[in-house]
Design a protein around this motif. Structure first.
Motif, mmCIF file in Angstrom:
data_model
loop_
_atom_site.group_PDB
_atom_site.id
_atom_site.type_symbol
_atom_site.label_atom_id
_atom_site.label_comp_id
_atom_site.label_asym_id
_atom_site.label_seq_id
_atom_site.Cartn_x
_atom_site.Cartn_y
_atom_site.Cartn_z
ATOM 1 N N ASP A 29 11.828 -6.211 -4.855
ATOM 2 C CA ASP A 29 11.498 -6.113 -6.314
ATOM 3 C C ASP A 29 10.704 -4.889 -6.561
ATOM 4 N N GLU A 30 11.085 -3.641 -6.862
ATOM 5 C CA GLU A 30 10.120 -2.620 -7.124
ATOM 6 C C GLU A 30 9.122 -2.525 -8.128
ATOM 7 N N ASP A 31 9.479 -3.347 -9.351
ATOM 8 C CA ASP A 31 8.719 -3.393 -10.304
ATOM 9 C C ASP A 31 7.452 -4.404 -9.959
ATOM 10 N N LYS A 32 7.637 -5.160 -8.887
ATOM 11 C CA LYS A 32 6.744 -6.123 -8.498
ATOM 12 C C LYS A 32 5.707 -5.340 -7.763
ATOM 13 N N CYS A 33 5.873 -4.403 -6.856
ATOM 14 C CA CYS A 33 5.112 -3.435 -6.318
ATOM 15 C C CYS A 33 4.285 -2.468 -7.467
ATOM 16 N N ARG A 34 5.032 -2.002 -8.363
ATOM 17 C CA ARG A 34 4.287 -1.072 -9.264
ATOM 18 C C ARG A 34 3.532 -2.002 -10.280
ATOM 19 N N ASN A 35 3.806 -3.232 -10.586
ATOM 20 C CA ASN A 35 2.932 -3.773 -11.745
ATOM 21 C C ASN A 35 2.261 -5.045 -11.173
ATOM 22 N N ASP A 36 2.483 -5.709 -10.114
ATOM 23 C CA ASP A 36 1.823 -6.738 -9.823
ATOM 24 C C ASP A 36 0.806 -6.701 -8.712
ATOM 25 N N CYS A 37 1.197 -5.743 -7.738
ATOM 26 C CA CYS A 37 0.114 -5.397 -6.661
ATOM 27 C C CYS A 37 -0.907 -4.482 -6.933
ATOM 28 N N ARG A 38 -2.013 -5.064 -6.684
ATOM 29 C CA ARG A 38 -3.103 -3.671 -7.109
ATOM 30 C C ARG A 38 -3.662 -3.235 -5.505
ATOM 31 N N GLU A 39 -3.543 -4.268 -4.370
ATOM 32 C CA GLU A 39 -3.936 -3.652 -3.213
ATOM 33 C C GLU A 39 -3.220 -2.381 -2.778
ATOM 34 N N ARG A 40 -1.863 -2.395 -2.564
ATOM 35 C CA ARG A 40 -1.123 -1.762 -1.899
ATOM 36 C C ARG A 40 -1.559 -1.524 -0.373
ATOM 37 N N ALA A 41 -1.545 -2.637 0.178
ATOM 38 C CA ALA A 41 -2.024 -2.742 1.584
ATOM 39 C C ALA A 41 -1.088 -2.240 2.274
ATOM 40 N N CYS A 42 0.215 -2.209 1.809
ATOM 41 C CA CYS A 42 1.337 -1.816 3.078
ATOM 42 C C CYS A 42 1.286 -0.397 3.081
ATOM 43 N N ILE A 43 0.663 0.574 2.220
ATOM 44 C CA ILE A 43 0.510 1.880 2.356
ATOM 45 C C ILE A 43 -0.643 2.274 3.401
ATOM 46 N N THR A 52 4.720 4.875 1.183
ATOM 47 C CA THR A 52 3.971 6.030 0.431
ATOM 48 C C THR A 52 4.302 5.327 -0.879
ATOM 49 N N MET A 53 2.903 6.040 -1.600
ATOM 50 C CA MET A 53 2.850 5.629 -3.206
ATOM 51 C C MET A 53 3.345 6.906 -3.720
ATOM 52 N N GLU A 54 4.420 6.546 -4.831
ATOM 53 C CA GLU A 54 4.947 7.428 -5.778
ATOM 54 C C GLU A 54 4.130 7.946 -6.834
ATOM 55 N N GLY A 55 4.340 8.977 -7.405
ATOM 56 C CA GLY A 55 3.522 9.343 -8.590
ATOM 57 C C GLY A 55 3.577 8.610 -9.711
ATOM 58 N N ASN A 56 4.689 7.526 -10.041
ATOM 59 C CA ASN A 56 4.715 6.751 -11.119
ATOM 60 C C ASN A 56 4.124 5.313 -10.776
ATOM 61 N N GLY A 57 3.593 5.369 -9.717
ATOM 62 C CA GLY A 57 2.597 3.847 -9.186
ATOM 63 C C GLY A 57 3.482 3.186 -8.399
ATOM 64 N N GLY A 58 4.912 3.375 -8.086
ATOM 65 C CA GLY A 58 5.747 2.795 -7.386
ATOM 66 C C GLY A 58 5.472 2.837 -5.830
ATOM 67 N N VAL A 59 6.022 2.183 -5.227
ATOM 68 C CA VAL A 59 5.978 2.372 -3.689
ATOM 69 C C VAL A 59 7.447 2.596 -2.884
ATOM 70 N N THR A 60 7.432 3.486 -1.884
ATOM 71 C CA THR A 60 8.743 3.829 -1.457
ATOM 72 C C THR A 60 8.369 3.612 0.093
#
Length: 98
Positions: A29-43, A52-60
């Motif tokens: 769920d890409e929205d969960k990465c964008r909206n719910d995850c603050r750590e972004r530990a996967c990156i 990687t982090m996208e410009g819109n706050g999403g993760v790829t």
């Protein structure tokens, strides 16, 4: 005298056979990465730099070059938002030395 070897130099020695159209890692769920995850530990934690982090706050995630270590699925334990499986036989990481 110490010799410094960069991770990128070591990763370059491995080969990766891409299974076109069948990535073994995906975001559920890409929205969960964008909206719910603050750590972004996967990156930060992926040793191969597949996340990687996208410009819109999403993760790829691009699984080409993945070391198949499973760090991303373990680090995303709170959100359980990573679909991860081993690549099909003959595909994935091909270690040069073992």
């Amino acid at each position: 005298m110490s010799i410094v070897v960069k991770v990128e130099e070591k990763l370059f020695q491995n080969r990766y056979k891409v299974d076109s159209g069948r990535p073994h890692i995906s975001i559920l769920d890409e929205d969960k990465c964008r909206n719910d995850c603050r750590e972004r530990a996967c990156i930060v934690c992926c040793p191969a730099g597949c996340w990687t982090m996208e410009g819109n706050g999403g993760v790829t995630v691009i699984s080409d070059g993945c070391l198949e270590c499973g760090t991303c699925r373990i680090i995303c334990d709170e959100h359980r938002n990573v679909e991860w499986e081993y690549p099909r036989g003959g595909y994935g990481i091909l270690f040069k030395f073992g």
